[in-house]
Scaffold this active site. Sequence first.
Site, PDB file in Angstrom:
ATOM      1  N   GLY A  86       9.143   4.515  -5.601  1.00 44.41           N
ATOM      2  CA  GLY A  86       8.636   5.883  -5.447  1.00 44.41           C
ATOM      3  C   GLY A  86       8.247   6.168  -4.000  1.00 44.41           C
ATOM      4  O   GLY A  86       8.476   7.274  -3.493  1.00 44.41           O
ATOM      5  N   ASP A  87       7.690   5.179  -3.325  1.00 45.98           N
ATOM      6  CA  ASP A  87       7.282   5.371  -1.922  1.00 45.98           C
ATOM      7  C   ASP A  87       8.512   5.565  -1.030  1.00 45.98           C
ATOM      8  O   ASP A  87       8.499   6.367  -0.092  1.00 45.98           O
ATOM      9  CB  ASP A  87       6.484   4.154  -1.428  1.00 45.98           C
ATOM     10  CG  ASP A  87       5.235   3.920  -2.270  1.00 45.98           C
ATOM     11  OD1 ASP A  87       4.712   4.898  -2.833  1.00 45.98           O
ATOM     12  OD2 ASP A  87       4.792   2.760  -2.364  1.00 45.98           O
TER      13      ASP A  87
ATOM     14  N   GLY B 265       9.753  -7.048  -3.397  1.00 48.24           N
ATOM     15  CA  GLY B 265       8.725  -6.716  -2.414  1.00 48.24           C
ATOM     16  C   GLY B 265       8.504  -5.226  -2.246  1.00 48.24           C
ATOM     17  O   GLY B 265       9.130  -4.404  -2.927  1.00 48.24           O
TER      18      GLY B 265
ATOM     19  N   GLY C  34       0.884  -1.171   0.000  1.00 49.26           N
ATOM     20  CA  GLY C  34       0.000   0.000   0.000  1.00 49.26           C
ATOM     21  C   GLY C  34       0.913   1.209   0.000  1.00 49.26           C
ATOM     22  O   GLY C  34       1.897   1.242   0.754  1.00 49.26           O
TER      23      GLY C  34
HETATM   24  O1  RIB Z   1       3.601   1.887  -4.654  1.00 51.47           O
HETATM   25  C1  RIB Z   1       3.570   0.504  -4.510  1.00 51.47           C
HETATM   26  C2  RIB Z   1       2.256   0.059  -3.902  1.00 51.47           C
HETATM   27  O2  RIB Z   1       1.223   0.335  -4.815  1.00 51.47           O
HETATM   28  C3  RIB Z   1       2.172  -1.420  -3.645  1.00 51.47           C
HETATM   29  O3  RIB Z   1       2.680  -1.778  -2.375  1.00 51.47           O
HETATM   30  C4  RIB Z   1       0.690  -1.725  -3.839  1.00 51.47           C
HETATM   31  O4  RIB Z   1       0.031  -2.059  -2.680  1.00 51.47           O
HETATM   32  C5  RIB Z   1       0.121  -0.473  -4.498  1.00 51.47           C
HETATM   33  O5  RIB Z   1      -0.640   0.243  -3.622  1.00 51.47           O
END
Ligand code: RIB
Length: 298
Positions: A242-243, A278, A38
């Site tokens: 990116g996260d 992952g 997420g």
């Molecule tokens: O940015 C990656 C995320 O996008 C994944 O972990 C997936 O859950 C989606 O929300």
Amino acid sequence: MKILNFGSLNIDWVYNVDHFVKPGETLSALSVDRFCGGKGLNQSVALSKAGASVFHAGGIGIDGQFLKERLKESGVDVSFVKTFDVPTGNAFIQVDKTGQNCIILFGGANQEITKEYAEEVIKNFQKGDIIVLQNEISSLNEIVDMAYESGLQIFLNPSPMNEKILALDLNKITYFMMNEIEGEAITGSNEPDIILDKMIEKYPKSKVVLTLGDKGARYAEGTKRIACGSYEVKAVDTTSAGDTFTGYFIAALADNMEIEKALERSAKAAALAVSVKGASNSIPLPEEVDNCKLTLKK
Ligand code: RIB
């Protein structure tokens, strides 16, 4: 200054495949793994690993309690995470041999976020605090309005890009954390320098960080422009790169790091994330970022 991330929590089902499945094709996966993911959860884990104190708000179902545990183990405050009587959000992710992915999302509990719940959370934060948002939860529009009224600094990662983002009052955004696809959807251009110029023209009070994958990242604020190169790694899985960048960047800003350094550090952390399979589990610790010998390609 407190940091609140109001964002998605997903169970990621990751299928390693030779190629992305085509219409009508039945394809055997080479392996399957379940990860905590997420965009919201990944960014909170990255923020916390990068040294920031972060509160996470968002929704899960009974089947997603391990996601809350994952946040807790990573040092995130989970007291605002709420359990709903629906399944947890999940993502069906194909990762091909080059590490690229494609994702199908099921919103689940992420789409149970109401204005009332958001109000309960946001009232605990005050002017100058940071709120981090993405586009995987319901009531995003109301959250942006409330956060703006409360004087929070709004960091928006407009991902996934869709009409919900375009319907927001983007003048309320303090920082855009975006990629080229999102930049093109807002500005109509796919050329990085033009995206930045048009973003600043449309939203002159905002700051923009544009990530460009293996071409690095750019920053824009008024007439100021900063370019950052990239770090070369063998891509295994780009999910959460990116996260990772977003979490590391916001943590660096909260720690008063100068923009050039913050961009470089975030790019290095994202490169390390790409070299591991992952989502949240691939986000590196600060010592891994500091000790790795990757060189910056200008
Ligand atoms: O940015 C990656 C995320 O996008 C994944 O972990 C997936 O859950 C989606 O929300």
